[in-house]
Design a protein around this motif. Structure first.
Motif, PDB file in Angstrom:
ATOM      1  N   LEU A 122       0.831  -1.211   0.000  1.00 55.27           N
ATOM      2  CA  LEU A 122       0.000   0.000   0.000  1.00 55.27           C
ATOM      3  C   LEU A 122       0.867   1.265   0.000  1.00 55.27           C
ATOM      4  O   LEU A 122       0.642   2.194  -0.783  1.00 55.27           O
ATOM      5  CB  LEU A 122      -0.883  -0.036   1.258  1.00 55.27           C
ATOM      6  CG  LEU A 122      -2.158   0.781   1.293  1.00 55.27           C
ATOM      7  CD1 LEU A 122      -3.078   0.404   0.137  1.00 55.27           C
ATOM      8  CD2 LEU A 122      -2.871   0.559   2.632  1.00 55.27           C
ATOM      9  N   VAL A 123       1.876   1.274   0.861  1.00 52.97           N
ATOM     10  CA  VAL A 123       2.672   2.505   1.035  1.00 52.97           C
ATOM     11  C   VAL A 123       3.442   2.873  -0.244  1.00 52.97           C
ATOM     12  O   VAL A 123       3.294   3.996  -0.747  1.00 52.97           O
ATOM     13  CB  VAL A 123       3.581   2.376   2.282  1.00 52.97           C
ATOM     14  CG1 VAL A 123       4.551   3.544   2.365  1.00 52.97           C
ATOM     15  CG2 VAL A 123       2.717   2.285   3.546  1.00 52.97           C
ATOM     16  N   PRO A 124       4.218   1.952  -0.832  1.00 56.34           N
ATOM     17  CA  PRO A 124       4.902   2.352  -2.076  1.00 56.34           C
ATOM     18  C   PRO A 124       3.948   2.605  -3.244  1.00 56.34           C
ATOM     19  O   PRO A 124       4.234   3.451  -4.095  1.00 56.34           O
ATOM     20  CB  PRO A 124       5.845   1.172  -2.365  1.00 56.34           C
ATOM     21  CG  PRO A 124       5.376   0.040  -1.540  1.00 56.34           C
ATOM     22  CD  PRO A 124       4.663   0.623  -0.365  1.00 56.34           C
ATOM     23  N   LEU A 125       2.799   1.904  -3.261  1.00 52.85           N
ATOM     24  CA  LEU A 125       1.852   2.150  -4.361  1.00 52.85           C
ATOM     25  C   LEU A 125       1.227   3.539  -4.255  1.00 52.85           C
ATOM     26  O   LEU A 125       1.043   4.233  -5.258  1.00 52.85           O
ATOM     27  CB  LEU A 125       0.751   1.076  -4.356  1.00 52.85           C
ATOM     28  CG  LEU A 125       1.151  -0.258  -4.981  1.00 52.85           C
ATOM     29  CD1 LEU A 125       0.119  -1.336  -4.644  1.00 52.85           C
ATOM     30  CD2 LEU A 125       1.309  -0.137  -6.504  1.00 52.85           C
ATOM     31  N   ILE A 126       0.901   3.950  -3.024  1.00 55.23           N
ATOM     32  CA  ILE A 126       0.329   5.294  -2.845  1.00 55.23           C
ATOM     33  C   ILE A 126       1.350   6.341  -3.293  1.00 55.23           C
ATOM     34  O   ILE A 126       1.020   7.301  -3.993  1.00 55.23           O
ATOM     35  CB  ILE A 126      -0.096   5.510  -1.377  1.00 55.23           C
ATOM     36  CG1 ILE A 126      -1.362   4.697  -1.072  1.00 55.23           C
ATOM     37  CG2 ILE A 126      -0.327   7.004  -1.085  1.00 55.23           C
ATOM     38  CD1 ILE A 126      -1.747   4.648   0.397  1.00 55.23           C
ATOM     39  N   ALA A 127       2.619   6.142  -2.902  1.00 56.64           N
ATOM     40  CA  ALA A 127       3.663   7.097  -3.304  1.00 56.64           C
ATOM     41  C   ALA A 127       3.746   7.170  -4.821  1.00 56.64           C
ATOM     42  O   ALA A 127       3.840   8.253  -5.405  1.00 56.64           O
ATOM     43  CB  ALA A 127       5.011   6.678  -2.712  1.00 56.64           C
ATOM     44  N   ARG A 128       3.694   6.019  -5.475  1.00 60.65           N
ATOM     45  CA  ARG A 128       3.826   5.989  -6.932  1.00 60.65           C
ATOM     46  C   ARG A 128       2.579   6.577  -7.610  1.00 60.65           C
ATOM     47  O   ARG A 128       2.673   7.441  -8.486  1.00 60.65           O
ATOM     48  CB  ARG A 128       4.035   4.531  -7.376  1.00 60.65           C
ATOM     49  CG  ARG A 128       4.061   4.350  -8.859  1.00 60.65           C
ATOM     50  CD  ARG A 128       5.230   5.089  -9.508  1.00 60.65           C
ATOM     51  NE  ARG A 128       4.881   5.568 -10.839  1.00 60.65           N
ATOM     52  CZ  ARG A 128       5.632   6.366 -11.576  1.00 60.65           C
ATOM     53  NH1 ARG A 128       6.773   6.802 -11.110  1.00 60.65           N
ATOM     54  NH2 ARG A 128       5.238   6.746 -12.768  1.00 60.65           N
ATOM     55  N   MET A 129       1.404   6.112  -7.203  1.00 63.57           N
ATOM     56  CA  MET A 129       0.172   6.539  -7.890  1.00 63.57           C
ATOM     57  C   MET A 129      -0.102   8.024  -7.670  1.00 63.57           C
ATOM     58  O   MET A 129      -0.706   8.682  -8.499  1.00 63.57           O
ATOM     59  CB  MET A 129      -1.018   5.687  -7.442  1.00 63.57           C
ATOM     60  CG  MET A 129      -0.970   4.264  -7.988  1.00 63.57           C
ATOM     61  SD  MET A 129      -2.380   3.299  -7.430  1.00 63.57           S
ATOM     62  CE  MET A 129      -2.136   1.762  -8.332  1.00 63.57           C
ATOM     63  N   GLY A 130       0.370   8.541  -6.520  1.00 66.42           N
ATOM     64  CA  GLY A 130       0.193   9.971  -6.245  1.00 66.42           C
ATOM     65  C   GLY A 130       0.899  10.844  -7.262  1.00 66.42           C
ATOM     66  O   GLY A 130       0.536  12.010  -7.448  1.00 66.42           O
ATOM     67  N   SER A 131       1.914  10.288  -7.926  1.00 69.37           N
ATOM     68  CA  SER A 131       2.655  11.082  -8.918  1.00 69.37           C
ATOM     69  C   SER A 131       2.196  10.780 -10.346  1.00 69.37           C
ATOM     70  O   SER A 131       2.738  11.338 -11.291  1.00 69.37           O
ATOM     71  CB  SER A 131       4.154  10.822  -8.775  1.00 69.37           C
ATOM     72  OG  SER A 131       4.438   9.502  -9.178  1.00 69.37           O
ATOM     73  N   GLN A 132       1.209   9.878 -10.493  1.00 69.92           N
ATOM     74  CA  GLN A 132       0.708   9.554 -11.832  1.00 69.92           C
ATOM     75  C   GLN A 132      -0.449  10.497 -12.187  1.00 69.92           C
ATOM     76  O   GLN A 132      -1.287  10.804 -11.321  1.00 69.92           O
ATOM     77  CB  GLN A 132       0.226   8.087 -11.899  1.00 69.92           C
ATOM     78  CG  GLN A 132       1.368   7.103 -11.712  1.00 69.92           C
ATOM     79  CD  GLN A 132       0.970   5.629 -11.724  1.00 69.92           C
ATOM     80  OE1 GLN A 132       1.829   4.766 -11.627  1.00 69.92           O
ATOM     81  NE2 GLN A 132      -0.321   5.327 -11.823  1.00 69.92           N
ATOM     82  N   ARG A 133      -0.512  10.907 -13.438  1.00 69.93           N
ATOM     83  CA  ARG A 133      -1.536  11.878 -13.854  1.00 69.93           C
ATOM     84  C   ARG A 133      -2.948  11.363 -13.556  1.00 69.93           C
ATOM     85  O   ARG A 133      -3.803  12.101 -13.079  1.00 69.93           O
ATOM     86  CB  ARG A 133      -1.379  12.168 -15.348  1.00 69.93           C
ATOM     87  CG  ARG A 133      -2.119  13.386 -15.825  1.00 69.93           C
ATOM     88  CD  ARG A 133      -1.621  13.804 -17.194  1.00 69.93           C
ATOM     89  NE  ARG A 133      -1.676  12.715 -18.161  1.00 69.93           N
ATOM     90  CZ  ARG A 133      -2.741  12.442 -18.929  1.00 69.93           C
ATOM     91  NH1 ARG A 133      -3.803  13.193 -18.852  1.00 69.93           N
ATOM     92  NH2 ARG A 133      -2.722  11.434 -19.773  1.00 69.93           N
ATOM     93  N   ASP A 134      -3.179  10.048 -13.811  1.00 70.66           N
ATOM     94  CA  ASP A 134      -4.519   9.486 -13.605  1.00 70.66           C
ATOM     95  C   ASP A 134      -4.651   8.751 -12.279  1.00 70.66           C
ATOM     96  O   ASP A 134      -5.607   7.992 -12.096  1.00 70.66           O
ATOM     97  CB  ASP A 134      -4.869   8.533 -14.751  1.00 70.66           C
ATOM     98  CG  ASP A 134      -4.905   9.266 -16.087  1.00 70.66           C
ATOM     99  OD1 ASP A 134      -5.287  10.451 -16.092  1.00 70.66           O
ATOM    100  OD2 ASP A 134      -4.529   8.654 -17.109  1.00 70.66           O
ATOM    101  N   GLY A 135      -3.726   8.948 -11.366  1.00 74.07           N
ATOM    102  CA  GLY A 135      -3.796   8.247 -10.080  1.00 74.07           C
ATOM    103  C   GLY A 135      -3.714   6.749 -10.285  1.00 74.07           C
ATOM    104  O   GLY A 135      -2.790   6.265 -10.925  1.00 74.07           O
ATOM    105  N   GLY A 136      -4.687   6.019  -9.779  1.00 74.42           N
ATOM    106  CA  GLY A 136      -4.679   4.563  -9.952  1.00 74.42           C
ATOM    107  C   GLY A 136      -5.702   3.924  -9.029  1.00 74.42           C
ATOM    108  O   GLY A 136      -6.301   4.596  -8.177  1.00 74.42           O
ATOM    109  N   LEU A 137      -5.908   2.624  -9.227  1.00 79.60           N
ATOM    110  CA  LEU A 137      -6.836   1.854  -8.388  1.00 79.60           C
ATOM    111  C   LEU A 137      -6.046   0.852  -7.561  1.00 79.60           C
ATOM    112  O   LEU A 137      -5.249   0.084  -8.113  1.00 79.60           O
ATOM    113  CB  LEU A 137      -7.849   1.094  -9.265  1.00 79.60           C
ATOM    114  CG  LEU A 137      -8.728   0.081  -8.520  1.00 79.60           C
ATOM    115  CD1 LEU A 137      -9.709   0.791  -7.577  1.00 79.60           C
ATOM    116  CD2 LEU A 137      -9.486  -0.818  -9.493  1.00 79.60           C
ATOM    117  N   ILE A 138      -6.261   0.858  -6.251  1.00 84.91           N
ATOM    118  CA  ILE A 138      -5.689  -0.173  -5.378  1.00 84.91           C
ATOM    119  C   ILE A 138      -6.853  -0.987  -4.821  1.00 84.91           C
ATOM    120  O   ILE A 138      -7.723  -0.451  -4.125  1.00 84.91           O
ATOM    121  CB  ILE A 138      -4.863   0.439  -4.225  1.00 84.91           C
ATOM    122  CG1 ILE A 138      -3.720   1.296  -4.786  1.00 84.91           C
ATOM    123  CG2 ILE A 138      -4.315  -0.676  -3.324  1.00 84.91           C
ATOM    124  CD1 ILE A 138      -2.894   2.020  -3.726  1.00 84.91           C
ATOM    125  N   ALA A 139      -6.878  -2.275  -5.174  1.00 82.58           N
ATOM    126  CA  ALA A 139      -7.931  -3.158  -4.672  1.00 82.58           C
ATOM    127  C   ALA A 139      -7.310  -4.177  -3.729  1.00 82.58           C
ATOM    128  O   ALA A 139      -6.160  -4.584  -3.918  1.00 82.58           O
ATOM    129  CB  ALA A 139      -8.614  -3.867  -5.843  1.00 82.58           C
TER     130      ALA A 139
END
Ligand SMILES: NC(=O)c1ccc[n+]([C@@H]2O[C@H](COP(=O)([O-])OP(=O)(O)OC[C@H]3O[C@@H](n4cnc5c(N)ncnc54)[C@H](OP(=O)(O)O)[C@@H]3O)[C@@H](O)[C@H]2O)c1
Length: 256
Positions: A122-139
């Motif tokens: 969760l922690v590294p994915l949030i860091a990564r997706m926070g910098s992506q233009r379209d965010g992302g989905l974590i399920a």
């Protein structure tokens, strides 16, 4: 075919059961799948099926209990494909465990196997997706057992419940940054891991049916997804009953 196409999808816990089946369902969509679990040969076999069905695939053997290994998997996915659009955190397991027979170490181990494995991604994915233009989905593959303390499933119910709460907080905080969160709550699913555990399994579904539900949740992104409906309705009813009554029903269902 699933409506998820041309996306980078990370599946943690993809070497067997529900995770492997979700990978197979997403494979014809021309996706880029990053599959991880500990058992390298099983993972490689699933990856081979995925490639044969039309998606790119990176398979990485890694232990989700190791925070650095989890961060490295996320980094490797980004290096290879440039982003992570969807992540399914599916690693977990819930052996039959009675509260008068568990050790303190057993409870801690089940917490790690179902909660720490989520946190570590969760922690590294949030860091990564926070910098992506379209965010992302974590399920997250949670469980209907995470909605209430089930007999012979206490440590597992507690760990899944903790994961649900953490994900709920993240959803509220991170919506403005485009990161979406879905908690998926299956009932009993006939996977190899649980076939011989001796627990009663009312309304059990196949792993193919479960994967269909999971993929639908990845497509629609509800905050919470529950299936199959008879087990979900049973759990909802039990939660609404007075505790002495729900306890009596649960004891009976567990064969006590
Ligand atoms: N089957 C059910 O009735 C049911 C019901 C509700 C919820 N669920 C949930 O659904 C998820 C999938 O379970 P399943 O039934 O499909 O069982 P499964 O076949 O055992 O799948 C679990 C997956 O997680 C991986 N995994 C476990 N610990 C890991 C770790 N430390 N690091 C990396 N990968 C790890 C396993 O691979 P390796 O062993 O190769 O690492 C495997 O690929 C679990 O979270 C489970 O709690 C299952």
């Amino acid at each position: 075919m699933a409506r998820i196409i041309d996306r980078t999808v990370l599946i943690v816990g993809a070497s067997s059961g529900i995770g492997a089946e979700v990978a197979r369902r997403l494979a014809p969509g021309g996706n880029r799948l990053v599959l991880t679990a500990r058992r390298a040969p099983e993972l490689a076999a699933v990856a081979q099926e995925v490639r044969a069905a039309g998606s790119d695939c990176l398979d990485i053997a890694a232990d989700a209990l190791d925070p650095q290994a989890a961060a490295d998997v996320v980094a490797a996915a980004v290096t290879e494909y440039g982003s992570v659009d969807v992540a399914l955190l599916n690693a977990g397991q819930g052996p039959d465990m009675s509260m008068d027979q568990v050790s303190v170490a057993d409870v801690s181990r089940i917490m790690a196997l179902n909660y720490d494995v989520v946190v570590n991604y969760l922690v590294p994915l949030i860091a990564r997706m926070g910098s992506q233009r379209d965010g992302g989905l974590i399920a997250h593959t949670n469980s209907l057992a995470g909605l209430m303390g089930l007999p012979r499933q206490g440590p597992y119910s507690a760990a899944k419940s903790a994961a649900r709460t953490l994900v709920d907080s993240a959803r509220v905080e991170l919506a403005p940054r485009g990161i979406r969160f879905t908690s998926i709550h299956p009932g009993f699913v006939a996977t190899d891991r649980i076939s011989g555990d001796g627990l009663p399994k009312p309304f059990q579904i196949s792993q193919e049916q479960a994967a269909r539900h999971v993929v639908r949740a990845l497509e629609r992104e509800p905050a919470q997804a529950y299936f199959p409906w008879p087990t979900a309705a049973l759990v909802r009813t039990l939660r609404a009953l007075p505790t002495p009554l729900s306890s009596a029903v649960l004891r009976r269902l567990a064969g006590g």
